[in-house]
Design an enzyme around this catalytic site. Structure first.
Site, PDB file in Angstrom:
ATOM      1  N   SER A 198       0.854  -1.187   0.000  1.00 57.76           N
ATOM      2  CA  SER A 198       0.000   0.000   0.000  1.00 57.76           C
ATOM      3  C   SER A 198       0.891   1.239   0.000  1.00 57.76           C
ATOM      4  O   SER A 198       2.047   1.183   0.450  1.00 57.76           O
ATOM      5  CB  SER A 198      -0.887   0.016   1.257  1.00 57.76           C
ATOM      6  OG  SER A 198      -1.511   1.271   1.435  1.00 57.76           O
ATOM      7  N   TYR A 200      -1.643  -0.440  10.499  1.00 57.39           N
ATOM      8  CA  TYR A 200      -1.612  -0.733   9.062  1.00 57.39           C
ATOM      9  C   TYR A 200      -0.340  -0.209   8.400  1.00 57.39           C
ATOM     10  O   TYR A 200       0.310  -0.943   7.637  1.00 57.39           O
ATOM     11  CB  TYR A 200      -2.838  -0.117   8.403  1.00 57.39           C
ATOM     12  CG  TYR A 200      -3.034  -0.494   6.956  1.00 57.39           C
ATOM     13  CD1 TYR A 200      -3.558  -1.738   6.619  1.00 57.39           C
ATOM     14  CD2 TYR A 200      -2.728   0.390   5.932  1.00 57.39           C
ATOM     15  CE1 TYR A 200      -3.758  -2.099   5.298  1.00 57.39           C
ATOM     16  CE2 TYR A 200      -2.927   0.049   4.610  1.00 57.39           C
ATOM     17  CZ  TYR A 200      -3.440  -1.196   4.287  1.00 57.39           C
ATOM     18  OH  TYR A 200      -3.636  -1.538   2.974  1.00 57.39           O
TER      19      TYR A 200
END
Length: 268
Positions: A155, A169
């Site tokens: 990501s 995350y």
């Protein structure tokens, strides 16, 4: 000046994945499902893994008219489950050529409110599971001694922080990026390539609210679009061209890289 070598084959043949045995984890998610569809249409033989057994059956049923598909209704929670995924691919298709690790999760919230269990859950799903799948796949690819390609879904948050509570995350995706680099260095001698694909926000069940025509959705989109030079959010199909490139011979000299599919987001 020496003459240029004659072109004897179609350069587009380098992008073929036809006949390759590819394991896709997270195959019932937005990216994994889209990837599986694209790979099936491109002629790859698929092993689809995921924790949602009923949805996995539905995905496989749609793709079987296109290619050979086997399913493994598992997540890589332990080494045995990761090995079972690889064994299923080899059992169904005689070998393993490529892997896409598209499984993962997130818990969003201020660090002061997240539990250690929340943090551990994100790290287990995003880093530990990726490591386990790579371990199992690597053993098979090394034994075959014919190279291969592993693609990890990362990501933009592996490179950038986020103000909305991504303290689990972001570091998990940074871990995925460094796992790709570490394994690229470890396995390069065997011709096994490992890269990460790092998208920004893309349309999925989890992000549908960002695409909604309401105050919350519009405000979030405007904030995102102000930093995306291409002027739009991503769709899952934006993922597939880069994936096929990384799984094909066209990327034969590319390894240890994080490829940002972000419309220019990380450039700003």
């Amino acid at each position: 000046m020496p003459a240029l070598p004659a072109i004897e084959t179609d350069p587009l043949d380098q992008f073929s994945v036809a006949g390759k045995s590819v394991l896709v984890t997270g195959a019932t998610g937005a990216l994994g499902g889209t990837a599986a569809n694209a790979l099936a249409r491109a002629g790859a033989r698929l092993t689809l893994a995921g924790g949602n057994a009923s949805k996995l059956v539905e995905v496989a049923a749609r793709l079987r008219p296109l290619t050979a598909v086997t399913t493994v209704p598992l997540r890589a929670n332990d080494p045995g489950e990761a090995e079972a995924m690889v064994d299923a691919a080899v059992g169904a298709h005689d070998r393993l050529d490529g892997v896409l690790v598209a499984s993962g999760m997130n818990h969003v919230g201020p660090i002061t409110e997240l539990s250690v269990g929340d943090f551990d859950g994100v790290m287990d799903a995003n880093v530990r599971a990726s490591w386990l799948i790579c371990q199992a796949a690597g053993r098979r690819l090394l034994a075959q001694d014919e190279g291969g390609s592993v693609v990890l879904v990362s990501s933009t948050r592996g490179k950038l922080g986020h103000p909305a509570g991504y303290s689990a995350y972001c570091p998990s995706k940074a871990g995925v990026d460094l796992l790709a680099k570490a394994l690229a260095a470890e396995w390069g001698h065997a011709g096994i390539r490992v890269n990460a694909l790092a998208p920004t926000v893309f349309r999925s069940e989890l992000t549908a609210w960002m695409y909604a025509d309401d105050d919350r959705g519009r405000a979030t989109r405007e904030a995102m679009l102000s930093r995306i030079p291409l002027g739009r959010l991503a769709e899952p199909d934006d993922f597939t061209g880069a994936l096929i490139y990384l799984l094909s011979g066209a990327s034969a000299f590319l390894t240890g890289q994080v490829l940002y599919l972000d419309g220019g987001y990380t450039a700003c």
